[in-house]
Design a protein around this motif. Structure first.
Motif, PDB file in Angstrom:
ATOM      1  N   LEU A  57      -8.918  -0.076   9.335  1.00 46.65           N
ATOM      2  CA  LEU A  57      -7.589  -0.348   8.790  1.00 46.65           C
ATOM      3  C   LEU A  57      -6.519   0.267   9.683  1.00 46.65           C
ATOM      4  O   LEU A  57      -5.542  -0.403  10.039  1.00 46.65           O
ATOM      5  N   ILE A  58      -6.688   1.523  10.063  1.00 55.26           N
ATOM      6  CA  ILE A  58      -5.699   2.209  10.899  1.00 55.26           C
ATOM      7  C   ILE A  58      -5.582   1.521  12.252  1.00 55.26           C
ATOM      8  O   ILE A  58      -4.480   1.316  12.765  1.00 55.26           O
ATOM      9  N   HIS A  59      -6.703   1.114  12.823  1.00 53.61           N
ATOM     10  CA  HIS A  59      -6.678   0.401  14.109  1.00 53.61           C
ATOM     11  C   HIS A  59      -5.944  -0.939  13.978  1.00 53.61           C
ATOM     12  O   HIS A  59      -5.142  -1.300  14.843  1.00 53.61           O
ATOM     13  N   ALA A  60      -6.226  -1.670  12.920  1.00 59.75           N
ATOM     14  CA  ALA A  60      -5.550  -2.966  12.717  1.00 59.75           C
ATOM     15  C   ALA A  60      -4.050  -2.765  12.563  1.00 59.75           C
ATOM     16  O   ALA A  60      -3.257  -3.546  13.114  1.00 59.75           O
ATOM     17  N   LEU A  61      -3.629  -1.739  11.829  1.00 59.08           N
ATOM     18  CA  LEU A  61      -2.200  -1.458  11.667  1.00 59.08           C
ATOM     19  C   LEU A  61      -1.565  -1.074  12.996  1.00 59.08           C
ATOM     20  O   LEU A  61      -0.461  -1.521  13.328  1.00 59.08           O
ATOM     21  N   ASP A  62      -2.248  -0.252  13.780  1.00 63.51           N
ATOM     22  CA  ASP A  62      -1.698   0.216  15.052  1.00 63.51           C
ATOM     23  C   ASP A  62      -1.605  -0.876  16.107  1.00 63.51           C
ATOM     24  O   ASP A  62      -0.726  -0.834  16.961  1.00 63.51           O
ATOM     25  N   THR A  63      -2.491  -1.848  16.064  1.00 67.04           N
ATOM     26  CA  THR A  63      -2.536  -2.869  17.114  1.00 67.04           C
ATOM     27  C   THR A  63      -1.925  -4.194  16.692  1.00 67.04           C
ATOM     28  O   THR A  63      -1.907  -5.135  17.487  1.00 67.04           O
ATOM     29  N   SER A  83      -6.408  11.507   4.253  1.00 65.88           N
ATOM     30  CA  SER A  83      -6.659  10.091   4.533  1.00 65.88           C
ATOM     31  C   SER A  83      -5.422   9.255   4.228  1.00 65.88           C
ATOM     32  O   SER A  83      -5.058   8.371   5.004  1.00 65.88           O
ATOM     33  N   ALA A  84      -4.772   9.546   3.106  1.00 66.16           N
ATOM     34  CA  ALA A  84      -3.552   8.825   2.753  1.00 66.16           C
ATOM     35  C   ALA A  84      -2.465   9.061   3.799  1.00 66.16           C
ATOM     36  O   ALA A  84      -1.764   8.126   4.190  1.00 66.16           O
ATOM     37  N   VAL A  85      -2.344  10.288   4.285  1.00 74.45           N
ATOM     38  CA  VAL A  85      -1.331  10.600   5.306  1.00 74.45           C
ATOM     39  C   VAL A  85      -1.626   9.836   6.599  1.00 74.45           C
ATOM     40  O   VAL A  85      -0.707   9.305   7.239  1.00 74.45           O
ATOM     41  N   ALA A  86      -2.891   9.750   7.001  1.00 71.45           N
ATOM     42  CA  ALA A  86      -3.246   8.989   8.199  1.00 71.45           C
ATOM     43  C   ALA A  86      -2.884   7.514   8.038  1.00 71.45           C
ATOM     44  O   ALA A  86      -2.352   6.884   8.959  1.00 71.45           O
ATOM     45  N   SER A  90       0.067   5.346  10.090  1.00 70.71           N
ATOM     46  CA  SER A  90      -0.219   4.092  10.787  1.00 70.71           C
ATOM     47  C   SER A  90       0.646   2.949  10.254  1.00 70.71           C
ATOM     48  O   SER A  90       1.040   2.067  11.019  1.00 70.71           O
ATOM     49  N   ILE A  91       0.976   2.973   8.969  1.00 72.81           N
ATOM     50  CA  ILE A  91       1.906   1.970   8.419  1.00 72.81           C
ATOM     51  C   ILE A  91       3.273   2.153   9.056  1.00 72.81           C
ATOM     52  O   ILE A  91       3.934   1.177   9.432  1.00 72.81           O
ATOM     53  N   ALA A  92       3.716   3.392   9.213  1.00 69.44           N
ATOM     54  CA  ALA A  92       5.020   3.670   9.823  1.00 69.44           C
ATOM     55  C   ALA A  92       5.054   3.220  11.284  1.00 69.44           C
ATOM     56  O   ALA A  92       6.095   2.752  11.766  1.00 69.44           O
ATOM     57  N   ARG A  93       3.949   3.325  12.010  1.00 68.37           N
ATOM     58  CA  ARG A  93       3.879   2.915  13.417  1.00 68.37           C
ATOM     59  C   ARG A  93       3.729   1.415  13.586  1.00 68.37           C
ATOM     60  O   ARG A  93       4.040   0.873  14.646  1.00 68.37           O
ATOM     61  N   SER A  94       3.230   0.730  12.580  1.00 74.57           N
ATOM     62  CA  SER A  94       2.850  -0.675  12.704  1.00 74.57           C
ATOM     63  C   SER A  94       4.057  -1.580  12.933  1.00 74.57           C
ATOM     64  O   SER A  94       5.114  -1.400  12.338  1.00 74.57           O
ATOM     65  N   LYS A  95       3.866  -2.574  13.786  1.00 76.20           N
ATOM     66  CA  LYS A  95       4.889  -3.590  14.028  1.00 76.20           C
ATOM     67  C   LYS A  95       4.774  -4.736  13.030  1.00 76.20           C
ATOM     68  O   LYS A  95       5.682  -5.539  12.889  1.00 76.20           O
ATOM     69  N   ALA A  96       3.653  -4.816  12.335  1.00 73.81           N
ATOM     70  CA  ALA A  96       3.395  -5.912  11.392  1.00 73.81           C
ATOM     71  C   ALA A  96       4.189  -5.732  10.113  1.00 73.81           C
ATOM     72  O   ALA A  96       4.694  -4.653   9.816  1.00 73.81           O
ATOM     73  N   THR A  97       4.288  -6.806   9.358  1.00 74.90           N
ATOM     74  CA  THR A  97       4.837  -6.742   8.011  1.00 74.90           C
ATOM     75  C   THR A  97       3.704  -6.330   7.086  1.00 74.90           C
ATOM     76  O   THR A  97       2.654  -6.976   7.055  1.00 74.90           O
ATOM     77  N   ILE A  98       3.907  -5.255   6.340  1.00 74.42           N
ATOM     78  CA  ILE A  98       2.882  -4.733   5.448  1.00 74.42           C
ATOM     79  C   ILE A  98       3.243  -5.109   4.019  1.00 74.42           C
ATOM     80  O   ILE A  98       4.300  -4.736   3.521  1.00 74.42           O
ATOM     81  N   VAL A  99       2.360  -5.870   3.370  1.00 75.54           N
ATOM     82  CA  VAL A  99       2.555  -6.268   1.984  1.00 75.54           C
ATOM     83  C   VAL A  99       1.531  -5.505   1.149  1.00 75.54           C
ATOM     84  O   VAL A  99       0.325  -5.632   1.369  1.00 75.54           O
ATOM     85  N   THR A 100       2.014  -4.682   0.212  1.00 74.29           N
ATOM     86  CA  THR A 100       1.100  -3.928  -0.635  1.00 74.29           C
ATOM     87  C   THR A 100       1.024  -4.594  -2.012  1.00 74.29           C
ATOM     88  O   THR A 100       2.026  -5.064  -2.541  1.00 74.29           O
TER      89      THR A 100
END
Length: 139
Positions: A57-63, A83-86, A90-100
């Motif tokens: 998940l973290i890798h997908a968010l980062d890339t 784990s939540a902080v990690a 990664s959500i903060a670094r992500s260029k993608a649109t994150i839908v929760t």
């Protein structure tokens, strides 16, 4: 007699032609070379465990690229804060649109992850729980 100069068109392509599979933990995600917008879905269900369970998940968010959408479907009573902080970082670094998505009870560390998204999806009977953070080592 075979006419070798005659060009034939390939029939309509199935999804399996020229595609590749990305494996994210228990989920396989197919991406077509002809796909303009790739959407990924990850599930944070059950207790949030050790951070090494979320490397995919973290890798997908980062890339992820700017045109990608990543859906985080959440149903958890919480778990490990680190784990939540990690995941939050990664959500903060992500260029993608994150839908929760709040699929069920979203509590504790799960609430933090839910609120970090760019867009939110709430469903009937979803519940949230906030509380003060408690973590640390016992000696």
């Amino acid at each position: 007699m075979i006419n070798r100069n005659k060009q034939t068109r390939k029939p309509n392509r199935s999804f399996d032609d020229d595609d590749f599979v990305m494996d994210f933990g228990r989920q396989s995600i197919r991406q077509s070379f002809y796909c303009q917008n790739l959407e990924l879905v990850f599930y944070i269900y059950g207790d949030i465990g050790e951070v090494d369970q979320y490397i995919d998940l973290i890798h997908a968010l980062d890339t992820a690229s700017e045109d990608q959408i990543i859906h985080l479907r959440i149903a958890t009573c919480g778990g490990y804060v680190d784990s939540a902080v990690a995941i939050l970082n990664s959500i903060a670094r992500s260029k993608a649109t994150i839908v929760t998505h709040a699929d069920s009870n979203v509590q504790s560390a799960g609430t933090l992850i839910f609120l970090a998204g760019n867009q939110f999806k709430l469903y009937p009977h979803s519940n949230f729980m906030f509380h003060h953070c408690s973590s640390g080592a016992l000696s």
